[in-house]
Design a protein around this motif. Structure first.
Motif, PDB file in Angstrom:
ATOM      1  N   SER A 229       0.916  -1.179   0.021  1.00 27.01           N
ATOM      2  CA  SER A 229      -0.051  -0.068   0.098  1.00 27.01           C
ATOM      3  C   SER A 229       1.034   1.358   0.130  1.00 27.01           C
ATOM      4  O   SER A 229       0.614   2.409  -0.818  1.00 27.01           O
ATOM      5  N   TRP A 230       1.894   1.175   0.710  1.00 35.15           N
ATOM      6  CA  TRP A 230       3.035   2.491   0.786  1.00 35.15           C
ATOM      7  C   TRP A 230       3.500   2.923  -0.806  1.00 35.15           C
ATOM      8  O   TRP A 230       3.427   4.103  -1.185  1.00 35.15           O
ATOM      9  N   TYR A 231       3.569   1.624  -1.605  1.00 36.67           N
ATOM     10  CA  TYR A 231       4.153   1.727  -2.537  1.00 36.67           C
ATOM     11  C   TYR A 231       2.962   2.112  -3.995  1.00 36.67           C
ATOM     12  O   TYR A 231       3.336   2.770  -5.002  1.00 36.67           O
ATOM     13  N   GLY A 232       1.733   2.319  -3.452  1.00 32.79           N
ATOM     14  CA  GLY A 232       0.537   2.560  -4.287  1.00 32.79           C
ATOM     15  C   GLY A 232      -0.123   1.383  -4.931  1.00 32.79           C
ATOM     16  O   GLY A 232      -0.823   1.592  -5.835  1.00 32.79           O
ATOM     17  N   GLY A 233       0.181   0.296  -4.344  1.00 30.27           N
ATOM     18  CA  GLY A 233      -0.460  -1.089  -4.961  1.00 30.27           C
ATOM     19  C   GLY A 233      -1.729  -0.978  -4.758  1.00 30.27           C
ATOM     20  O   GLY A 233      -2.569  -0.477  -3.627  1.00 30.27           O
ATOM     21  N   PRO A 234      -2.674  -1.938  -5.415  1.00 29.34           N
ATOM     22  CA  PRO A 234      -4.086  -2.329  -5.202  1.00 29.34           C
ATOM     23  C   PRO A 234      -4.059  -3.034  -4.160  1.00 29.34           C
ATOM     24  O   PRO A 234      -3.248  -3.818  -3.490  1.00 29.34           O
ATOM     25  N   ASN A 235      -5.331  -3.154  -3.655  1.00 28.95           N
ATOM     26  CA  ASN A 235      -5.729  -3.960  -2.171  1.00 28.95           C
ATOM     27  C   ASN A 235      -6.324  -5.244  -3.076  1.00 28.95           C
ATOM     28  O   ASN A 235      -7.560  -5.501  -3.138  1.00 28.95           O
ATOM     29  N   LEU A 236      -5.518  -6.331  -3.077  1.00 29.33           N
ATOM     30  CA  LEU A 236      -5.709  -7.421  -3.516  1.00 29.33           C
ATOM     31  C   LEU A 236      -6.133  -7.562  -5.232  1.00 29.33           C
ATOM     32  O   LEU A 236      -5.513  -8.456  -6.036  1.00 29.33           O
ATOM     33  N   TYR A 237      -6.976  -6.789  -5.489  1.00 25.14           N
ATOM     34  CA  TYR A 237      -7.467  -6.636  -6.975  1.00 25.14           C
ATOM     35  C   TYR A 237      -7.349  -5.171  -7.219  1.00 25.14           C
ATOM     36  O   TYR A 237      -7.582  -4.402  -6.404  1.00 25.14           O
ATOM     37  N   GLY A 238      -7.203  -5.040  -8.377  1.00 19.08           N
ATOM     38  CA  GLY A 238      -7.056  -3.380  -8.978  1.00 19.08           C
ATOM     39  C   GLY A 238      -7.505  -3.507 -10.382  1.00 19.08           C
ATOM     40  O   GLY A 238      -7.909  -4.538 -10.932  1.00 19.08           O
ATOM     41  N   VAL A 239      -7.831  -2.440 -11.025  1.00 17.00           N
ATOM     42  CA  VAL A 239      -8.640  -2.280 -12.368  1.00 17.00           C
ATOM     43  C   VAL A 239      -7.361  -1.541 -13.174  1.00 17.00           C
ATOM     44  O   VAL A 239      -6.744  -0.543 -13.128  1.00 17.00           O
ATOM     45  N   GLN A 240      -6.996  -2.607 -14.218  1.00 13.32           N
ATOM     46  CA  GLN A 240      -5.972  -1.869 -15.282  1.00 13.32           C
ATOM     47  C   GLN A 240      -6.794  -2.147 -16.662  1.00 13.32           C
ATOM     48  O   GLN A 240      -7.028  -3.281 -16.949  1.00 13.32           O
ATOM     49  N   ASP A 241      -6.838  -1.110 -17.533  1.00  9.20           N
ATOM     50  CA  ASP A 241      -7.218  -1.110 -18.678  1.00  9.20           C
ATOM     51  C   ASP A 241      -8.613  -1.708 -18.849  1.00  9.20           C
ATOM     52  O   ASP A 241      -8.948  -2.601 -19.893  1.00  9.20           O
ATOM     53  N   GLY A 242      -9.457  -1.358 -17.856  1.00 10.58           N
ATOM     54  CA  GLY A 242     -10.947  -1.847 -17.799  1.00 10.58           C
ATOM     55  C   GLY A 242     -11.003  -3.354 -17.299  1.00 10.58           C
ATOM     56  O   GLY A 242     -12.145  -3.763 -17.419  1.00 10.58           O
ATOM     57  N   LYS A 243      -9.749  -3.978 -16.924  1.00 12.18           N
ATOM     58  CA  LYS A 243     -10.006  -5.369 -16.296  1.00 12.18           C
ATOM     59  C   LYS A 243      -9.635  -5.237 -15.108  1.00 12.18           C
ATOM     60  O   LYS A 243      -8.683  -4.779 -14.405  1.00 12.18           O
ATOM     61  N   VAL A 244     -10.346  -6.277 -14.221  1.00 10.50           N
ATOM     62  CA  VAL A 244      -9.924  -6.685 -12.655  1.00 10.50           C
ATOM     63  C   VAL A 244      -8.847  -7.478 -12.693  1.00 10.50           C
ATOM     64  O   VAL A 244      -9.036  -8.715 -13.124  1.00 10.50           O
ATOM     65  N   VAL A 245      -7.716  -6.984 -12.096  1.00 13.53           N
ATOM     66  CA  VAL A 245      -6.671  -8.054 -12.141  1.00 13.53           C
ATOM     67  C   VAL A 245      -5.909  -8.089 -10.729  1.00 13.53           C
ATOM     68  O   VAL A 245      -6.198  -7.273  -9.932  1.00 13.53           O
ATOM     69  N   PRO A 246      -5.397  -9.325 -10.232  1.00 18.12           N
ATOM     70  CA  PRO A 246      -4.721  -9.311  -9.177  1.00 18.12           C
ATOM     71  C   PRO A 246      -3.515  -8.353  -8.657  1.00 18.12           C
ATOM     72  O   PRO A 246      -2.674  -7.770  -9.909  1.00 18.12           O
ATOM     73  N   MET A 249       0.111  -8.444 -10.348  1.00 20.49           N
ATOM     74  CA  MET A 249       0.326  -8.046 -11.732  1.00 20.49           C
ATOM     75  C   MET A 249       0.524  -6.569 -12.026  1.00 20.49           C
ATOM     76  O   MET A 249       0.670  -6.135 -12.815  1.00 20.49           O
ATOM     77  N   SER A 250       0.979  -5.980 -10.865  1.00 17.93           N
ATOM     78  CA  SER A 250       1.413  -4.510 -10.595  1.00 17.93           C
ATOM     79  C   SER A 250       2.538  -4.199 -10.682  1.00 17.93           C
ATOM     80  O   SER A 250       3.429  -5.126  -9.992  1.00 17.93           O
ATOM     81  N   LYS A 251       3.256  -3.257 -11.027  1.00 18.99           N
ATOM     82  CA  LYS A 251       4.636  -2.636 -10.704  1.00 18.99           C
ATOM     83  C   LYS A 251       4.966  -2.778  -9.468  1.00 18.99           C
ATOM     84  O   LYS A 251       5.935  -2.685  -8.980  1.00 18.99           O
ATOM     85  N   GLU A 252       3.940  -2.031  -8.461  1.00 19.03           N
ATOM     86  CA  GLU A 252       4.236  -1.911  -7.122  1.00 19.03           C
ATOM     87  C   GLU A 252       4.367  -2.921  -6.194  1.00 19.03           C
ATOM     88  O   GLU A 252       4.959  -2.941  -5.337  1.00 19.03           O
ATOM     89  N   TYR A 253       3.936  -4.177  -7.003  1.00 21.58           N
ATOM     90  CA  TYR A 253       4.096  -5.499  -6.365  1.00 21.58           C
ATOM     91  C   TYR A 253       5.465  -5.836  -6.321  1.00 21.58           C
ATOM     92  O   TYR A 253       6.096  -6.239  -5.446  1.00 21.58           O
TER      93      TYR A 253
END
Length: 507
Positions: A229-246, A249-253
Motif C-alpha cells: 500500500s505504501w508503494y501505491g499498489g492495489p488492495n488484492l485486486y485493481g483495475v487495469q485497462d478496464g480489467k480486474v486483475v490481481p 500483476m502490478s509494478k508496485e508489487y
C-alpha cells in the motif's frame, strides 16, 4: 489477534459436497419480506430467549461459562446464551464438520464467508436472507452499506458483519531502540528501511552483540500488503485497462518484493520468515530479538506483557502513515469486517424467531454493550475520572473482556470517549483519521467459479514465487514466468469472471 493474509484471501476452503448436499435437502425456501417489522416490546417474550451460537476465541483458554461480562450481556438482551467456543486455528474445520453433521446453532459466526462451500450453501437456501429486515432495528439499520455490499452474495445480504476499523494496519516498534540509534518515527519508505537497518546493525539494545533483527516476519508475510500500500499498489485486486486483475500483476508489487529482498539479502529480517508462524512476530519483540513488526495497530495493547517483564525500560510505539510514490495510502482492512453472523434455516424455523434473534443482535449493539466491550465492568476494569472511563486493570480486562471480544459486531461509534493510556488514544485516532486514505478492493463482493475450483493451486503458484524471489532463488524474469503460469492455469478466467461482474456493477 486477527489476521487475514493475501494468501488466505485467495484461498477458498471447500465443504464436503456429499454431506452438504444431503443437509441442504432439509432446507426450506423461506425468504425475507420487506414489509415485516421488528417485534415490539409488548410482543417480546418475557422468558429469556435461548440462543445457541458458535464463535471463535484467540486467548489461551476459551471463555469461562461464568464469565461476568456474558452474564451482563444476557441480562441486557434477555437471553440465555449457549456458546460453543472454538480456537481460531481450528475454526474453519469446525464449521465444515458442524455443517456436515447437520446440528447447527441458531447463530453461526462464519469466518470465511466467501469460501466456495459457504457461498454455495447460501445460494442453495441454507441461510436466511436478512437484508430486508435491517431497516426495522435501530442499530442494525445503521450498518455501513459499503461493508454490507462487501459481504453480499448476488447482491443480497445474508448476515451481520463484525465491524473492524477500515484502516487498521501499521508499524509497532521499540521506541527506546529508535532513540538509542538516533532516529525518529519513519515517515517515508526510505525512513522505514533506515530504521529496520539501524535496528539490525547498530546494537539498539547496547549489549555489544549483533543479535537483533530490524523487522520480524512470519510465513504469512503479514507486513507485505501494508508495504504494498505504501508503494501505491492495489488492495488484492485493481483495475487495469478496464480489467480486474490481481495485485501481483502490478509494478508496485514488484517494488514491494524488491524491498523485502533487499532486507533479506542484508539480513535485516529473520531469514526463516518463510517457515515460522505469525505468532513468532510478537514473541520476537517480547524476547528483544526484533525492533518492529507490521501488524494491526491495536495489537500493541495486548500480547507484550512479557516484554515489560523482561525489560522494564522498554517502550512501544506505533506509526501508520508512510508516504510513498502515490502519497499516503493504506489497505482497507478485510473489507471493513472480520467474519459474519449467519442464520441457518434448519435451526431457525420461522420468520418470527429470526426477528427475535436479530433483536438480540440489535441490543448487542446498544451503547451499554459497546461500552462493556470497550471498557469492561466499572470498578473492576475501569473507573470514572472527570466524567470519563479510565482503565484500571489491563490484565483483568484481557482475561474477562478480550476473551469474549469476538462476540462484538458494532463499530464502536457509541462508546464513551475515555481516559485512554496514550498509546491506545494514539492508535484510536489513527483508525479514525486513516479511513480517508483507505484503498478498497474492487472485487470484494465478487465470486469466481475458477477460484472456487482452483484457488489453492493458483495461490500456491504466487506464494511460492514470492518467497523464491525474496530469497534470491529466482529473478524478475522468472517471477514474470510464474505470473504467466498463474494466468494459464486459470488466472485469466478469474480475471474474466471478475471483470464481467465489475462492469455489471458499474451500470
Amino acid at each position: 489477534m486477527e489476521r487475514t493474509t493475501n494468501g488466505n484471501r485467495l484461498r477458498l476452503w471447500g465443504l464436503a459436497s456429499v454431506a452438504l448436499t444431503t443437509f441442504l435437502a432439509g432446507c426450506g425456501d423461506q425468504g425475507a419480506s420487506s414489509a415485516t417489522k421488528a417485534p415490539t416490546a409488548t410482543e417480546a417474550t418475557k422468558e429469556p430467549l435461548k440462543l445457541s451460537m458458535m464463535n471463535m476465541y484467540y486467548s489461551a483458554e476459551p471463555p469461562k461459562a461464568d464469565n461476568e461480562a456474558i452474564k451482563l450481556i444476557e441480562a441486557h438482551t434477555n437471553t440465555k446464551l449457549d456458546i460453543t467456543w472454538v480456537p481460531n486455528s481450528a475454526y474453519n474445520d469446525k464449521i465444515n464438520a458442524t455443517i456436515a453433521g447437520g446440528e447447527l446453532p441458531k447463530i453461526m459466526m462464519i469466518a470465511s464467508n466467501k469460501a466456495s462451500g459457504i457461498v454455495n450453501a447460501v445460494k442453495s437456501g441454507m441461510f436466511w436472507e436478512i437484508g430486508p429486515y435491517l431497516k426495522d432495528f435501530p442499530n442494525l439499520s445503521k450498518l455501513n452499506p459499503l461493508v454490507l455490499n462487501n459481504i453480499s452474495v448476488d447482491g443480497k445480504v445474508y448476515g451481520i458483519y463484525r465491524s473492524r476499523p477500515v484502516a487498521r494496519e501499521g508499524i509497532i516498534y521499540r521506541k527506546d531502540w529508535l532513540e538509542a540509534v538516533g532516529l525518529t518515527e519513519p515517515k517515508t519508505i526510505d525512513d522505514f528501511y533506515n530504521v529496520v537497518k539501524a535496528f539490525a546493525t547498530k546494537d539498539p539494545d547496547k549489549n555489544g552483540k549483533a543479535d537483533t533483527f530490524g523487522m520480524y516476519e512470519g510465513r504469512g508475510m503479514n507486513g507485505f500488503q501494508t508495504i504494498l500500500s505504501w508503494y501505491g499498489g492495489p488492495n488484492l485486486y485493481g483495475v487495469q485497462d478496464g480489467k480486474v486483475v490481481p495485485d501481483f500483476m502490478s509494478k508496485e508489487y514488484i517494488d514491494a518484493l524488491k524491498l523485502y529482498k533487499r532486507m533479506y539479502d542484508e539480513k535485516l529480517i529473520n531469514l526463516d520468515f518463510a517457515v515460522v508462524p505469525g505468532t513468532k512476530r510478537q514473541e520476537s519483540i517480547n524476547q528483544g530479538k526484533a525492533g518492529l513488526i507490521i501488524s494491526t495497530l491495536d495489537d500493541v495493547n495486548s500480547g507484550f506483557n512479557d516484554l515489560v517483564k523482561a525489560n522494564p525500560s522498554a517502550v512501544l510505539d506505533v506509526a501508520s502513515r508512510i508516504t510513498g510514490p502515490k502519497g499516503e495510502r493504506l489497505m482497507l482492512y478485510n473489507g471493513g469486517y472480520v467474519g459474519v453472523y449467519m442464520f441457518p434455516k434448519t435451526s431457525i424455523k420461522t420468520e418470527q424467531e429470526l426477528k427475535q434473534i436479530l433483536g438480540f443482535l440489535d441490543k448487542l449493539g446498544d451503547k451499554k454493550m459497546q461500552n462493556l466491550f470497550e471498557w469492561g465492568i466499572e470498578g473492576k476494569h475501569y473507573k470514572v475520572e472527570n466524567g470519563k472511563p479510565a482503565r484500571l486493570d489491563g490484565k483483568a480486562y484481557e482475561t474477562d473482556i478480550s476473551s469474549i471480544y469476538q462476540l462484538r459486531y458494532d463499530d464502536g461509534s457509541q462508546t464513551d470517549a475515555g481516559e485512554d493510556v496514550p498509546i491506545v488514544k494514539k492508535y484510536k485516532q489513527m483508525f479514525q483519521k486513516n479511513t480517508e486514505i483507505a484503498v478498497a478492493n474492487p472485487a470484494e463482493s465478487f465470486e469466481s467459479a475458477t477460484l472456487a475450483e482452483k484457488g489453492s493451486e493458483l495461490t500456491k503458484i504466487v506464494q511460492d514465487a514470492r518467497i523464491k524471489f525474496i530469497m534470491g532463488n529466482i529473478d524478475e524474469a522468472s517471477w514474470n514466468q510464474a505470473v504467466e503460469q498463474w494466468r494459464k492455469s486459470g488466472g485469466d478466467k478469474v480475471i474474466e469472471e471478475y471483470t464481467v461482474q465489475y462492469n455489471k456493477q458499474k451500470k
